[in-house]
Design an enzyme around this catalytic site. Sequence first.
Site, PDB file in Angstrom:
ATOM      1  N   SER A 389       0.814  -1.213   0.000  1.00  0.00           N
ATOM      2  CA  SER A 389       0.000   0.000   0.000  1.00  0.00           C
ATOM      3  C   SER A 389       0.853   1.270   0.000  1.00  0.00           C
ATOM      4  CB  SER A 389      -0.977  -0.023   1.170  1.00  0.00           C
ATOM      5  OG  SER A 389      -1.912   1.028   1.079  1.00  0.00           O
ATOM      6  N   HIS A 390       0.715   2.080   1.032  1.00  0.00           N
ATOM      7  CA  HIS A 390       1.388   3.367   1.108  1.00  0.00           C
ATOM      8  C   HIS A 390       2.785   3.277   1.715  1.00  0.00           C
ATOM      9  CE1 HIS A 390      -0.776   2.502   4.770  1.00  0.00           C
ATOM     10  NE2 HIS A 390       0.014   3.328   5.424  1.00  0.00           N
ATOM     11  N   ASP A 571      -1.999   6.805  -3.411  1.00  0.00           N
ATOM     12  CA  ASP A 571      -0.904   6.089  -2.766  1.00  0.00           C
ATOM     13  C   ASP A 571      -0.334   5.024  -3.698  1.00  0.00           C
ATOM     14  OD1 ASP A 571      -3.045   4.316  -2.663  1.00  0.00           O
ATOM     15  OD2 ASP A 571      -2.475   3.497  -0.725  1.00  0.00           O
ATOM     16  N   ASP A 573      -0.669   1.743  -4.088  1.00  0.00           N
ATOM     17  CA  ASP A 573      -1.522   0.754  -4.761  1.00  0.00           C
ATOM     18  C   ASP A 573      -2.843   1.339  -5.247  1.00  0.00           C
ATOM     19  OD1 ASP A 573      -2.540   0.996  -2.134  1.00  0.00           O
ATOM     20  OD2 ASP A 573      -3.416  -0.996  -2.206  1.00  0.00           O
ATOM     21  N   ASP A 575      -5.425   2.844  -3.791  1.00  0.00           N
ATOM     22  CA  ASP A 575      -6.713   2.745  -3.102  1.00  0.00           C
ATOM     23  C   ASP A 575      -6.985   3.929  -2.161  1.00  0.00           C
ATOM     24  OD1 ASP A 575      -4.905   2.097  -1.099  1.00  0.00           O
ATOM     25  OD2 ASP A 575      -5.979   0.309  -0.408  1.00  0.00           O
ATOM     26  N   ARG A 576      -5.998   4.804  -1.960  1.00  0.00           N
ATOM     27  CA  ARG A 576      -6.203   5.953  -1.086  1.00  0.00           C
ATOM     28  C   ARG A 576      -6.212   7.249  -1.896  1.00  0.00           C
ATOM     29  NH1 ARG A 576      -3.901   4.575   4.788  1.00  0.00           N
ATOM     30  NH2 ARG A 576      -3.844   2.317   4.592  1.00  0.00           N
ATOM     31  N   LYS A 680     -11.362   0.129  -0.917  1.00  0.00           N
ATOM     32  CA  LYS A 680     -11.374   1.582  -1.080  1.00  0.00           C
ATOM     33  C   LYS A 680     -10.775   1.910  -2.444  1.00  0.00           C
ATOM     34  CE  LYS A 680      -7.446   1.810   2.163  1.00  0.00           C
ATOM     35  NZ  LYS A 680      -7.685   0.605   2.977  1.00  0.00           N
TER      36      LYS A 680
END
Length: 852
Positions: A389-390, A571, A573, A575-576, A680
């Site tokens: 992710s982030h 981010d 991946d 999703d944010r 998300k």
Amino acid sequence: MFVSNSDNLGATLDLKILTHFATIDASFMMECCERTENDKKGGHLAIRDSDKHLILRESAMCADEDEAAFQDITKHRFFNTNNLWIRLDKLKEIVDKFGGFIPLPMILNSKTVDPKDDKSQKVVQLETAMGAAIECFDGASAVIVPRTRFAPVKKCNDLLLLRSDAYVITEDFRPVLNPACGGAAPVVALDSKKYKMVGQLEEATKDGVPSLVDCKRLTIKGVVRMGRSTRFVGDVSITNKSDEAKFISGKIENATLDVSEEVGLGALKPTVVATAPIAGQKPGTSGLRKKTKEFMSENYLNNFVQAVLDAVVAGGTNLSEGTLVVGGDGRYYNDKAIQTIIKMGVANGVKRFWIGENGLLSTPAVSAMIRERGPVWQKAFGAFILTASHNPGGPEEDFGIKYNTQNGGPAPEYLMEATYANTTSIKNYKICSDFPEIDIATPGCTSVAAEDGSSSVVVEVIPSTESHVALLKSIFDFGAIKSLLDREDFSMIYDSMHGVNGPFSKAVFVDELGQPESVLMNHIPKDDFNGGHADPNLTYAKELVAIMGLDKKGNKIDVSGSVPSFGAAADGDGDRNMILGSQFFVTPSDSLAVLVANANCIPFFSTQGGLKAVARSMPTSGAVDLVAKDLNLDFFETPTGWKFFGNLMDSKCIFKGKDYTPFICGEESFGTGSDHVREKDGIWAVLAWLNVLAAQNPDSSKALVTVEDIVRKHWATYGRNYYCRWDFEGMDAVGANAMMDKMRASTAANTGRTVGSYTIATADDFKYVDPVDGSVAQKQGIRFLMSDGSRIIFRLSGTAGSGATVRMYIEQYETEKLGLAVADALKELTTIALSLCDIKTFCGTETPTVIT
């Protein structure tokens, strides 16, 4: 009382037999069948010479020298089906006579601790047989019953027979011998060492169960593979002396075959590699995240992938049906990990893969692909997403892997618990080492066939953005958004932070909405995110934040040129999201509330009759609560983790409960989305904001209604939830956990306590009972709920790759003072929060890494 073995599928409460039992006035009656070759090792009836009582002899009670006589079906003609009829009054007499138990003969069996491993610790198992109770009852009897009363599954021999066409299912759902068998079941003798466990038979028949209806005797020595096209007729014997299972196809009639030298699977041949458990592979809410070098160490990735696949199979998924999706955020090691997962997937039975072009698939795009991509017979059953992710990427930074299921959402808790249990006991993994490397840079199909023609595997590399962008176009009014973007007084900038979102932002804003590529920044994915930290917040998206005229605390700064009207960041991946106006920061909590308040201008919601429900994670501010109450929407406060939102979205379609869709949900950690996918979705949030702005600006001749205008109008309507989050990253896990434990232990003492100008109405550890499936999530965060509605919350994040991240949340609700600086509005509460947790003592600092 009628008693039978649970594995006897032919045992039913037969009223005719019950009538017979009552008529003969027996104390105990055993159902018996005439023995066949298949039953020669089963327990049989005998008469004890000393008292002429009926007794049951089991094979384990037989001396080695008497084994041949024991198995002589002409001498001992009847065997025990273990269908037993017992008079309860007579049973009570015996139990009372012997002081509370029945004196059954002891049976000794030699076993191993692990039935799958003959080399594991040898043990002695002591047991008693319930049928042996026949010797304790005066006047016990036996009755010969048809073979239909006995359909046991004690060995793989029995299971293969019952699964084949040698048995049929009656209208009342009983398995009975197929009349075409002529009254005698085929005699099946599978290699007892190769087919001791059900999993071994499953592997041999994963392409289908062979026909046995015309077979008299089937003997198999060694490992083979069979399928629906395999038909055994008459007396068949097959031997395979090689280590590789050989495929038996077509009609085999009255034949003795040695298939040892036949061709096998070739590139599809699985290799079983010995391994051992590796500590620390417990997945968190977003999968397993560790340092990249740890993932690259021997067997680390392989162990976890095998553990997941075993858990998925145990959960009832057939890996040979449907498609496995594999992709990730493009971070370092993604390319090599994808090749490993493909080879392991093939070895475990996967027949079709969808791989994102260049290995790139954003997390929401994976969910969209699982849910939307067809045709139906190719629908994905799950996906491996390679992302942390982030978190930072690169050889010295973090790597991650998570599994999503067929609803497109993260694996549920039970699946992750099973995965973790598998990692602690794993002994080997399967991999097709000779499977060719796939060119993941070029869209197209690669088909690899087995040398024996028994199967093939298709790996399809697909355009990464295809499914997701098509879905987004169906959700939003792209025409209205384009009109907004084309306005002379409107400008935007979208920062993908060198993560996977870059290709998606180009596909949407350049290819679909016709904007110049200059509206995008950092949109070329890099395996180390260009040395940055791809986390869309005021601290790490500093290049964008400066362009938008703000500092890392969200305060305005002096700028020399013009500032874009709209800014956003994604981010690693995808999703944010972070939303910015011109010199104006929109907190994730306010962003969620504004989107809910304006949802019905988005076609996805308006065409479905409007938004029905909304949810937020517990640490997220209560801004959206006020909107939900005003609009009479169902509202939920959940633990952090998108899977909790997924349950609510699937309440009707999976759990047959209330329908809460269409649905919007969000987290304070820059995550927002709806029920279009089960993750998300960063680019969804950006388009949602642009759709809201377009709806607020239908006339280009009028002054632009800005992001700040919309948010301030929202505050004027609903009040303002002053809110911030402090992240203390890389804290010592022992100290951080001790801090949380101390606060948890002090909740009762803190409840009712006055701190500064506040009174703690309730101090607790958040617990969530899922309204959909009833599952309970405990220890989800320490809450200090003040009497005026203010909140202080502490959580340990489960998404960090190393160390612990302590998150502190501060919230103050105001209806009048709407223009204060956040730091000023929350100054006293922040001081109180630091005192309540005493983080300086436990973690050595009061200075956060990030303030949002």
